[in-house]
Design a protein around this motif. Structure first.
Motif, mmCIF file in Angstrom:
data_model
loop_
_atom_site.group_PDB
_atom_site.id
_atom_site.type_symbol
_atom_site.label_atom_id
_atom_site.label_comp_id
_atom_site.label_asym_id
_atom_site.label_seq_id
_atom_site.Cartn_x
_atom_site.Cartn_y
_atom_site.Cartn_z
ATOM 1 N N ARG A 172 1.053 -1.146 -0.136
ATOM 2 C CA ARG A 172 -0.240 -0.309 0.107
ATOM 3 C C ARG A 172 0.712 1.519 0.096
ATOM 4 N NH1 ARG A 172 -4.988 -1.249 4.649
ATOM 5 N NH2 ARG A 172 -6.088 -2.646 3.296
ATOM 6 N N GLU A 192 2.394 1.857 -4.075
ATOM 7 C CA GLU A 192 0.874 2.656 -3.972
ATOM 8 C C GLU A 192 0.841 3.806 -4.483
ATOM 9 O OE1 GLU A 192 -2.172 0.349 -4.072
ATOM 10 O OE2 GLU A 192 -1.177 -1.900 -4.952
ATOM 11 N N ARG A 193 1.011 4.335 -3.106
ATOM 12 C CA ARG A 193 1.059 5.643 -2.257
ATOM 13 C C ARG A 193 2.448 6.387 -3.077
ATOM 14 N NH1 ARG A 193 -0.226 3.905 3.546
ATOM 15 N NH2 ARG A 193 -2.385 3.414 3.185
ATOM 16 N N ARG A 194 2.896 5.739 -2.665
ATOM 17 C CA ARG A 194 4.611 6.771 -3.404
ATOM 18 C C ARG A 194 4.408 6.857 -4.635
ATOM 19 N NH1 ARG A 194 8.786 3.084 -1.017
ATOM 20 N NH2 ARG A 194 7.302 2.754 1.405
ATOM 21 N N LYS A 195 3.834 5.667 -5.617
ATOM 22 C CA LYS A 195 3.394 5.855 -7.124
ATOM 23 C C LYS A 195 2.745 6.842 -7.309
ATOM 24 C CE LYS A 195 4.928 1.195 -8.185
ATOM 25 N NZ LYS A 195 4.375 -0.120 -8.802
ATOM 26 N N SER A 196 1.524 6.472 -6.674
ATOM 27 C CA SER A 196 0.886 7.781 -7.086
ATOM 28 C C SER A 196 1.001 9.498 -6.805
ATOM 29 C CB SER A 196 -0.817 7.417 -6.401
ATOM 30 O OG SER A 196 -0.928 7.511 -4.939
ATOM 31 N N LEU A 197 1.708 9.262 -5.119
ATOM 32 C CA LEU A 197 2.182 10.985 -5.344
ATOM 33 C C LEU A 197 3.341 11.172 -6.543
ATOM 34 C CD1 LEU A 197 2.589 10.679 -1.466
ATOM 35 C CD2 LEU A 197 1.026 11.690 -2.890
ATOM 36 N N SER A 243 3.264 10.230 -9.335
ATOM 37 C CA SER A 243 2.301 10.183 -10.860
ATOM 38 C C SER A 243 1.558 12.158 -10.924
ATOM 39 C CB SER A 243 1.884 9.160 -11.588
ATOM 40 O OG SER A 243 1.182 9.513 -10.368
ATOM 41 N N ASP A 244 1.127 11.860 -9.425
ATOM 42 C CA ASP A 244 0.520 13.276 -9.450
ATOM 43 C C ASP A 244 0.814 14.664 -9.217
ATOM 44 O OD1 ASP A 244 -2.271 11.903 -8.791
ATOM 45 O OD2 ASP A 244 -1.814 11.839 -6.890
ATOM 46 N N GLU A 245 2.074 14.310 -8.477
ATOM 47 C CA GLU A 245 2.718 15.814 -8.825
ATOM 48 C C GLU A 245 3.570 15.505 -10.153
ATOM 49 O OE1 GLU A 245 6.208 14.957 -5.759
ATOM 50 O OE2 GLU A 245 5.009 15.201 -4.631
ATOM 51 N N SER A 262 2.026 15.085 -13.278
ATOM 52 C CA SER A 262 0.872 15.321 -14.147
ATOM 53 C C SER A 262 0.763 17.300 -13.213
ATOM 54 C CB SER A 262 -0.306 14.731 -13.502
ATOM 55 O OG SER A 262 -0.604 14.422 -12.611
#
Length: 90
Positions: free
Chosen positions: A60, A63-68, A70-72, A74
């Motif tokens: 988990r 996954e959170r690190r990956k989403s952070l 990718s959010d930064e 984008s």
């Protein structure tokens, strides 16, 4: 589940198991041996459950690190080297 709560529950189960085994077999040694085997099985299950929870939390967090990341990536807009509105003639 916290360890003290688990320990109290495990001891309660082992005592009930030992009494039941003794009543069924009428042998103290059989009850002791089977209760020790039961204790080992419970410990293996507890270790497996803790290991599963740690591995799930680790995935988990990944996954959170990956989403952070990718959010930064984008949310950042590429900067333009020149301000085109200032260079336009009125």
């Amino acid at each position: 589940m916290r360890f003290p709560k688990f320990l109290v529950g495990m001891l309660g189960v082992l005592i009930a198991f030992a009494v039941t085994t003794y009543m069924m077999s009428n042998s103290l040694w059989t009850a002791v041996i089977e209760t020790l085997i039961c204790a080992v099985i419970i410990q293996i299950g507890y270790f497996g459950a803790v290991l599963f929870l740690v591995m799930r939390e680790r995935s988990r967090n990944a996954e959170r690190r990956k989403s952070l990341v990718s959010d930064e990536a984008s949310s950042q807009t590429p900067s333009q080297p020149f301000n085109t509105s200032a260079t336009k003639a009125p």
